[in-house]
Design a protein around this motif. Structure first.
Motif, mmCIF file in Angstrom:
data_model
loop_
_atom_site.group_PDB
_atom_site.id
_atom_site.type_symbol
_atom_site.label_atom_id
_atom_site.label_comp_id
_atom_site.label_asym_id
_atom_site.label_seq_id
_atom_site.Cartn_x
_atom_site.Cartn_y
_atom_site.Cartn_z
ATOM 1 N N MET A 210 0.834 -1.214 0.000
ATOM 2 C CA MET A 210 0.000 0.000 0.000
ATOM 3 C C MET A 210 0.862 1.255 0.000
ATOM 4 O O MET A 210 0.608 2.193 -0.756
ATOM 5 C CB MET A 210 -0.876 0.029 1.254
ATOM 6 N N GLN A 211 1.898 1.218 0.840
ATOM 7 C CA GLN A 211 2.768 2.399 0.899
ATOM 8 C C GLN A 211 3.421 2.650 -0.444
ATOM 9 O O GLN A 211 3.497 3.778 -0.928
ATOM 10 C CB GLN A 211 3.868 2.180 1.945
ATOM 11 N N GLN A 214 1.021 4.088 -2.948
ATOM 12 C CA GLN A 214 0.797 5.512 -2.682
ATOM 13 C C GLN A 214 1.985 6.348 -3.133
ATOM 14 O O GLN A 214 1.832 7.382 -3.780
ATOM 15 C CB GLN A 214 0.550 5.740 -1.184
ATOM 16 N N GLU A 215 3.187 5.861 -2.808
ATOM 17 C CA GLU A 215 4.389 6.611 -3.192
ATOM 18 C C GLU A 215 4.511 6.728 -4.709
ATOM 19 O O GLU A 215 4.866 7.780 -5.236
ATOM 20 C CB GLU A 215 5.648 5.910 -2.657
ATOM 21 N N THR A 216 4.217 5.631 -5.395
ATOM 22 C CA THR A 216 4.361 5.646 -6.848
ATOM 23 C C THR A 216 3.371 6.616 -7.480
ATOM 24 O O THR A 216 3.714 7.372 -8.397
ATOM 25 C CB THR A 216 4.157 4.223 -7.411
ATOM 26 N N ILE A 217 2.136 6.600 -6.968
ATOM 27 C CA ILE A 217 1.134 7.541 -7.494
ATOM 28 C C ILE A 217 1.610 8.970 -7.257
ATOM 29 O O ILE A 217 1.600 9.812 -8.157
ATOM 30 C CB ILE A 217 -0.239 7.292 -6.835
ATOM 31 N N GLU A 218 2.086 9.201 -6.051
ATOM 32 C CA GLU A 218 2.521 10.546 -5.665
ATOM 33 C C GLU A 218 3.704 11.012 -6.525
ATOM 34 O O GLU A 218 3.731 12.140 -6.999
ATOM 35 C CB GLU A 218 2.938 10.482 -4.188
ATOM 36 N N GLY A 229 -3.885 19.523 -15.688
ATOM 37 C CA GLY A 229 -5.092 20.065 -15.056
ATOM 38 C C GLY A 229 -5.978 18.994 -14.447
ATOM 39 O O GLY A 229 -7.117 19.256 -14.062
ATOM 40 N N GLY A 230 -5.461 17.769 -14.358
ATOM 41 C CA GLY A 230 -6.261 16.706 -13.758
ATOM 42 C C GLY A 230 -5.648 16.222 -12.467
ATOM 43 O O GLY A 230 -4.714 16.817 -11.948
ATOM 44 N N ASP A 231 -6.198 15.143 -11.953
ATOM 45 C CA ASP A 231 -5.645 14.582 -10.732
ATOM 46 C C ASP A 231 -6.176 13.169 -10.571
ATOM 47 O O ASP A 231 -7.083 12.743 -11.295
ATOM 48 C CB ASP A 231 -6.047 15.434 -9.518
ATOM 49 N N ILE A 232 -5.550 12.452 -9.652
ATOM 50 C CA ILE A 232 -5.971 11.076 -9.420
ATOM 51 C C ILE A 232 -6.110 10.864 -7.926
ATOM 52 O O ILE A 232 -5.387 11.459 -7.144
ATOM 53 C CB ILE A 232 -4.936 10.100 -10.036
ATOM 54 N N GLU A 233 -7.073 10.013 -7.560
ATOM 55 C CA GLU A 233 -7.253 9.739 -6.145
ATOM 56 C C GLU A 233 -7.262 8.225 -5.957
ATOM 57 O O GLU A 233 -7.895 7.502 -6.716
ATOM 58 C CB GLU A 233 -8.590 10.334 -5.692
ATOM 59 N N LEU A 234 -6.549 7.787 -4.935
ATOM 60 C CA LEU A 234 -6.523 6.366 -4.625
ATOM 61 C C LEU A 234 -7.738 6.062 -3.762
ATOM 62 O O LEU A 234 -7.904 6.610 -2.680
ATOM 63 C CB LEU A 234 -5.222 6.044 -3.869
ATOM 64 N N ASN A 240 -4.428 -7.314 -5.169
ATOM 65 C CA ASN A 240 -3.673 -6.686 -6.244
ATOM 66 C C ASN A 240 -4.533 -5.728 -7.072
ATOM 67 O O ASN A 240 -4.054 -5.161 -8.040
ATOM 68 C CB ASN A 240 -3.075 -7.761 -7.161
ATOM 69 N N ARG A 241 -5.802 -5.601 -6.672
ATOM 70 C CA ARG A 241 -6.687 -4.661 -7.392
ATOM 71 C C ARG A 241 -6.545 -3.281 -6.776
ATOM 72 O O ARG A 241 -6.729 -3.112 -5.569
ATOM 73 C CB ARG A 241 -8.143 -5.114 -7.289
ATOM 74 N N VAL A 242 -6.219 -2.300 -7.621
ATOM 75 C CA VAL A 242 -6.087 -0.929 -7.142
ATOM 76 C C VAL A 242 -7.218 -0.113 -7.767
ATOM 77 O O VAL A 242 -7.340 -0.056 -8.990
ATOM 78 C CB VAL A 242 -4.715 -0.333 -7.540
ATOM 79 N N ILE A 243 -8.059 0.464 -6.918
ATOM 80 C CA ILE A 243 -9.185 1.258 -7.432
ATOM 81 C C ILE A 243 -8.822 2.739 -7.326
ATOM 82 O O ILE A 243 -8.443 3.213 -6.252
ATOM 83 C CB ILE A 243 -10.477 1.013 -6.607
#
Lengths: 282, 391
Positions: A210-211, A214-218, A229-234, A240-243
């Motif tokens: 999980m960490q 999160q780090e990779t997304i960040e 101009g967009g963004d993503i939210e975890l 192994n499913r990431v929504i």
């Protein structure tokens, strides 16, 4: 009220090296009355091509005056080659930091220095540095070359950062889309030239996974989406499913499915685990 | 900081000192008489009577026909939002708004927001003196115009618009007229009985009441829907338990403003004029911004060419003098103030614009300090500036 350091206040209230050098070897002028700040830098060299004396004249706010004063103090005694390596960050650091919104004052200092050195070397006899590249921000006359350079030198992450450091986008704001594109492209270039150390893919505990997601997304996903101009939210991680959910312009983007697989899932597979499957929130 | 103990406060268009009489009037309503004015018991009921008195005092200052035309709010910005949104809500078919390029952000940014949400907004420009073209106004108001919102007096320059004339034009065209009078109330006489103004915003802290209280005047018969929906307070026109001590303070402040309005327009005006005349005389390349005649008695906006406003303010600050500037560096954006730009003030001057705003607490001694010290500050900054040589 701006939060200035004691050093900024000191260099504003008691600026060093104000004035002109009649027989200057190099003169650099940047900014204009219309822009709200302008700096004229002059230096005199000794026989070894070391800067013997430097003086400035500045029209601008407290941090513009302090940055100019700091610049002259920094370059005195330097060889021209040393001076050519001075960055805006050196000026800001010398002053103990500048408010984010005022970083463009330090950039103006570096530009004036560059112009003065070019003037001495005979590249630009008319004392003003020929603008290199295409003008992106017409309000303040900032080019793509300058913007890219400031992004790299200061590790900028957002369009607001670019405005704080170069003023580009700070008036009418119509160039903000272009700034976002330049930002995304420049961040891409930086990454290619200095590839990140890829973490070894070993068996992870759930918390580690999980960490890492999160780090990779960040670190690797969000900046490029934000630049557009967009963004993503975890939203959730289930085995192994990431929504995830897209925000801003991404949420309405017809190619968000492509972004999901090509960008988000690829990155997470690369950095976290090959088994990751990314889905968009229903 | 030199002399910080003795502040020379010339920034009264930003906020004012709460008058000590106002504070004393408020004091009992915190720890002692804390009842809810909506309660049935006598303990709350006595507070209700004091609220009614405050409403009468506010109504009296602006010459409202009835105290019931006054709605208490939390600030000037709420009054502006409530006026515009309240009128739009009660005339859903109309989609056009007329305003000006020099409004306070409370009106200007609300209109910008509405323009992105289905409304069509006409922003009237001003001339180099900061005055409106009334013929343009006439042309702009149509059958589709839900509301016209034009400020009474400008916060940066003090320029007063001919509001009675503007109101008459708007009413003749059959629209609704709102004026943001936050800077005007208490400084110049206003009489709602003779004016055709439908809605008027005012703010407590601009007239020596505390921050966090304002009022909206709504002329009887104006179609208006509540902005804050809640309980039955303010005749169901603004939900939320009343900010009792501050409203009582606002009432007292309005009473005092009425008593002092003559002083504002004689003595305050006299020292404002002295400050302005002397600075224009002593500092070369300085100019007044805004129409000289149609102006609040307390405000002076002067541009010192070739120098930057923030630098001037910080050097004044060092002397304990508080003022404000329309320069880019102080506006929070990278451009000089929208008012200076709308007036077409050249960039050389807009960046160096300084606003002095006095109050009945300002003294001639304070003004003399500024007259004595400011020209030196300008000379000092021009000596650093590449543009100010020899000026």
């Amino acid at each position: 009220m701006w939060d200035y350091t004691e050093k900024v206040k000191d260099h504003f209230l008691n600026p060093r090296n104000v004035g002109e050098i009649a027989d200057a070897d190099g003169v650099g002028e940047v900014g204009s009355l219309a822009c709200g700040d302008a700096l004229k830098l002059m230096f005199k060299l000794d026989e070894q091509e070391k800067i013997k004396d430097a003086k400035f004249q500045t029209f601008g706010c407290a941090s513009a005056i302090a940055s100019s004063s700091a610049l002259t103090e920094i370059i005195k005694g330097m060889t021209l080659d040393e001076a050519a390596r001075v960055t805006n960050r050196d000026i800001a650091d010398f002053l103990g930091g500048l408010p984010q919104e005022k970083m463009h004052c330090s950039v103006m200092g570096r530009e004036a220095l560059e112009a003065a050195i070019a003037n001495y070397r005979g590249i630009v006899p008319e004392k003003k540095l020929e603008l290199e590249g295409e003008i992106v921000c017409t309000c303040f006359g900032v080019t793509d070359v300058e913007i890219k350079r400031v992004i790299k030198e200061n590790d900028l992450k957002s369009v607001d950062d670019i405005t704080n450091y170069t003023k580009a986008g700070g008036a009418c704001g119509t160039c903000k889309e272009d700034l976002a594109k330049i930002l995304a492209a420049t961040i891409g270039e930086v990454k290619e030239s200095a590839p990140l150390e890829k973490p070894k893919k070993k068996k992870l505990t759930n918390i580690q996974k999980m960490q890492m997601i999160q780090e990779t997304i960040e670190r690797d996903i969000r900046p490029s989406l934000r630049a557009d101009g967009g963004d993503i939210e975890l939203i959730d991680i289930d085995g192994n499913r990431v929504i995830v959910a897209f925000r801003g312009v991404c949420s309405a983007c017809p190619s968000s499915e492509v972004t999901l697989k090509e960008n988000v899932e690829k990155k997470l597979k690369e950095f976290v685990s090959d088994e990751i499957i990314v889905e968009e929130e229903a | 900081m030199e002399n910080m103990s003795k502040v020379i406060y010339l920034d009264n268009n930003a906020t004012t000192k709460t008058d000590e009489e106002v504070f004393r009037e408020m004091e009992p309503y915190f720890c002692g008489l804390y009842g809810n004015p909506s309660s049935m018991h006598t303990f709350g009921g006595q507070v209700r009577r004091k609220l009614d008195e405050a409403r009468e005092r506010v109504a009296a200052l602006i010459g409202a026909a009835s105290p019931s035309e006054i709605i208490f709010t939390s600030c000037g910005s709420e009054s502006d939002n409530a006026a515009i949104m309240g009128v739009l809500k009660s005339s859903p078919g109309k989609k056009h708004i007329v305003t000006t390029k020099v409004e306070h952000p409370a009106v200007r940014n609300l209109c910008k927001h509405l323009a992105k949400n289905g409304y069509f907004v006409t922003e009237l420009g001003v001339d180099k003196d900061g005055m409106l073209d009334l013929d343009r106004l006439k042309e702009s108001v149509t059958d589709d115009t839900a509301i016209v919102s034009i400020m009474y007096a400008n916060n940066e320059t003090g320029v007063i618009f001919p509001i009675d004339e503007i109101a008459a034009i708007v009413k003749e065209k059959g629209s609704v007229f709102h004026t943001d009078a936050v800077q005007a109330v208490g400084k110049i006489p206003i009489d709602m009985k003779s004016a055709q103004i439908d809605l008027l915003s005012l703010s407590g802290h601009k007239l020596h009441a505390p921050k966090g209280v304002g009022a909206l005047y709504v002329k009887k018969g104006t179609k208006y829907s509540p902005f804050i929906i809640g309980g039955h307070q303010e005749h169901s026109r603004r939900g939320g338990t009343e900010n009792v001590p501050s409203i009582i303070g606002l009432g007292k402040a309005c009473e005092l403003a009425g008593a002092n309005i003559e002083y504002e327009n004689t003595e305050v005006k006299r020292i404002r004029d002295k400050l302005e005349d002397k600075l224009l005389e002593l500092a070369p390349n300085a100019r007044r911004n805004g129409n000289k005649e149609n102006r609040l008695p307390n405000t002076s906006n002067i541009s010192f060419e070739y120098v930057e406003g923030e630098a001037i303010l910080l050097l004044l600050n060092d002397l304990g003098v508080c003022a404000s500037s329309g320069s880019a560096c102080t506006s929070g954006s990278l451009e000089p103030s929208h008012v200076m730009r709308a007036m077409g003030v050249p960039f050389t001057a807009a960046h160096g614009s300084i606003r002095f705003s006095l109050s009945r607490y300002s003294t001639e001694e304070e003004i003399d300090v500024v007259i004595q010290r400011l020209p030196g500050i300008i000379t000092r900054l021009r000596a650093i500036s590449p543009f100010g040589r020899g000026k």
